[in-house]
Structure formats: structure tokens, C-alpha cells
Design a protein around this motif. Structure first.
Motif, PDB file in Angstrom:
ATOM      1  N   PHE A  21     119.666  78.632  23.540  1.00 47.90           N
ATOM      2  CA  PHE A  21     118.566  79.362  24.163  1.00 47.90           C
ATOM      3  C   PHE A  21     117.285  78.534  24.145  1.00 47.90           C
ATOM      4  N   ILE A  22     116.990  77.928  23.012  1.00 43.81           N
ATOM      5  CA  ILE A  22     115.799  77.079  22.914  1.00 43.81           C
ATOM      6  C   ILE A  22     115.874  75.945  23.929  1.00 43.81           C
ATOM      7  N   ALA A  23     117.024  75.291  24.013  1.00 48.02           N
ATOM      8  CA  ALA A  23     117.192  74.182  24.967  1.00 48.02           C
ATOM      9  C   ALA A  23     117.019  74.666  26.405  1.00 48.02           C
ATOM     10  N   GLU A  24     117.590  75.815  26.739  1.00 45.35           N
ATOM     11  CA  GLU A  24     117.445  76.365  28.094  1.00 45.35           C
ATOM     12  C   GLU A  24     115.974  76.605  28.434  1.00 45.35           C
ATOM     13  N   GLN A  25     115.241  77.159  27.494  1.00 47.17           N
ATOM     14  CA  GLN A  25     113.836  77.458  27.745  1.00 47.17           C
ATOM     15  C   GLN A  25     113.008  76.180  27.887  1.00 47.17           C
ATOM     16  N   ILE A  26     113.311  75.179  27.080  1.00 48.58           N
ATOM     17  CA  ILE A  26     112.587  73.907  27.178  1.00 48.58           C
ATOM     18  C   ILE A  26     112.909  73.223  28.502  1.00 48.58           C
ATOM     19  N   GLU A  27     114.169  73.273  28.928  1.00 51.08           N
ATOM     20  CA  GLU A  27     114.534  72.697  30.227  1.00 51.08           C
ATOM     21  C   GLU A  27     113.808  73.425  31.355  1.00 51.08           C
ATOM     22  N   ALA A  30     110.286  72.212  31.373  1.00 52.78           N
ATOM     23  CA  ALA A  30     110.174  70.834  31.840  1.00 52.78           C
ATOM     24  C   ALA A  30     110.294  70.743  33.359  1.00 52.78           C
ATOM     25  N   HIS A  31     111.064  71.641  33.963  1.00 55.94           N
ATOM     26  CA  HIS A  31     111.257  71.617  35.409  1.00 55.94           C
ATOM     27  C   HIS A  31     110.170  72.372  36.172  1.00 55.94           C
ATOM     28  N   ASP A  32     109.423  73.216  35.493  1.00 52.48           N
ATOM     29  CA  ASP A  32     108.391  74.009  36.167  1.00 52.48           C
ATOM     30  C   ASP A  32     107.183  74.166  35.245  1.00 52.48           C
ATOM     31  N   PRO A  33     106.210  73.258  35.377  1.00 56.03           N
ATOM     32  CA  PRO A  33     105.042  73.309  34.506  1.00 56.03           C
ATOM     33  C   PRO A  33     104.298  74.650  34.520  1.00 56.03           C
ATOM     34  N   VAL A  34     104.416  75.396  35.618  1.00 52.63           N
ATOM     35  CA  VAL A  34     103.779  76.718  35.674  1.00 52.63           C
ATOM     36  C   VAL A  34     104.402  77.647  34.634  1.00 52.63           C
ATOM     37  N   GLN A  36     105.700  76.625  31.783  1.00 52.82           N
ATOM     38  CA  GLN A  36     105.759  75.911  30.503  1.00 52.82           C
ATOM     39  C   GLN A  36     105.388  76.787  29.319  1.00 52.82           C
ATOM     40  N   TYR A  37     104.231  77.429  29.350  1.00 48.37           N
ATOM     41  CA  TYR A  37     103.796  78.193  28.187  1.00 48.37           C
ATOM     42  C   TYR A  37     104.727  79.376  27.914  1.00 48.37           C
ATOM     43  N   VAL A  38     105.095  80.102  28.961  1.00 51.08           N
ATOM     44  CA  VAL A  38     105.949  81.276  28.800  1.00 51.08           C
ATOM     45  C   VAL A  38     107.326  80.877  28.272  1.00 51.08           C
ATOM     46  N   ALA A  39     107.905  79.813  28.830  1.00 53.51           N
ATOM     47  CA  ALA A  39     109.234  79.369  28.397  1.00 53.51           C
ATOM     48  C   ALA A  39     109.220  78.914  26.942  1.00 53.51           C
ATOM     49  N   VAL A  40     108.207  78.159  26.555  1.00 57.60           N
ATOM     50  CA  VAL A  40     108.123  77.695  25.163  1.00 57.60           C
ATOM     51  C   VAL A  40     107.867  78.877  24.231  1.00 57.60           C
ATOM     52  N   ASP A  41     107.065  79.832  24.674  1.00 59.08           N
ATOM     53  CA  ASP A  41     106.832  81.012  23.857  1.00 59.08           C
ATOM     54  C   ASP A  41     108.136  81.781  23.643  1.00 59.08           C
TER      55      ASP A  41
END
Length: 121
Positions: A21-27, A30-34, A36-41
Motif C-alpha cells: 500500500f505504501i509503495a502504491e501511494q508513493i508511485e 511520483a506520477h502526479d505531483p498534484v 503528492q501530499y494526499v498520497a503520501v498522507d
């Protein structure tokens, strides 16, 4: 009354799912900077469960602390993920690669360790 700490999933399987799950969110980040914050959160959101489950196995906990370092270690993990989420896209991509690179990234190393150390039935 049900024991709150009574988990229904195998520790190794749970940790692998959390790492995936962490890897999916980081990917995603990485593919959509918009995003970025939500995915990392979202990725950061599983760290408390990961920390709780790691308390079941001191050897695995040590491996995760050595490989993931500040990403899961108290008191730094919250600050680390917050800084990571706020990096500029180019810098974010470099740091993300350190985590999700399929061969050398921290997550790959942890996945390999979990797969090699599955409990025998």
C-alpha cells in the motif's frame, strides 16, 4: 468482550500488504505531483498499524527499524513523512526511488526479508 489486539491476519501477510500500500501511494504521488501530499498522507496513515504489528516480533521490528529508519521510528516518523510529502517533485522522485526501487529500495529490501522469513507451518 473481544480483545482489541486480537488480529485476524498473519503478521508477515499484514506487513507485506502495508508495504504494498505504501509503495502504491508513493508511485501515485511520483506520477502526479498534484496528488503528492494526499498520497503520501495516505501512506503515512498505515504507519501506526505497522508499528503496532511490529511489536509482535522483535526480530522483524529490528529489521524494519534498520531499513526504514526514520520512516517508522519514534519520534521522527511523523516529521519524516510530512517533509517527504512537501518535497518539490524532482526531489520527491529521487527520495521515492530510494523507497520503491524494485531492487534496491527500502520497501523491496523489507519485502524480501519478509518473504525469506515466513513462519513455517
Amino acid at each position: 468482550m473481544t480483545d482489541v489486539k486480537a488480529y485476524h491476519t498473519d503478521l508477515h501477510a499484514c506487513l507485506l500488504d502495508l508495504l504494498n500500500f505504501i509503495a502504491e501511494q508513493i508511485e501515485r504521488a511520483a506520477h502526479d505531483p498534484v496528488e503528492q501530499y494526499v498520497a503520501v498522507d495516505s501512506a503515512r496513515g498505515v504507519i501506526p498499524l505497522m508499528r503496532s504489528r511490529l511489536g509482535e516480533d522483535d526480530r522483524l521490528k529490528t529489521i524494519f527499524m534498520l531499513v526504514f529508519e526514520q520512516q517508522v521510528e519514534e519520534p521522527w516518523w511523523r516529521e519524516w513523512w510530512d517533509r517527504f510529502a512537501k518535497l518539490e517533485p524532482q526531489e520527491f522522485s529521487k527520495e521515492a526511488d530510494k523507497l520503491i526501487n524494485g531492487e534496491t529500495g527500502s520497501i523491496a529490501v523489507l519485502r524480501q526479508s519478509l518473504m525469506q522469513n515466513q513462519p513455517r507451518e
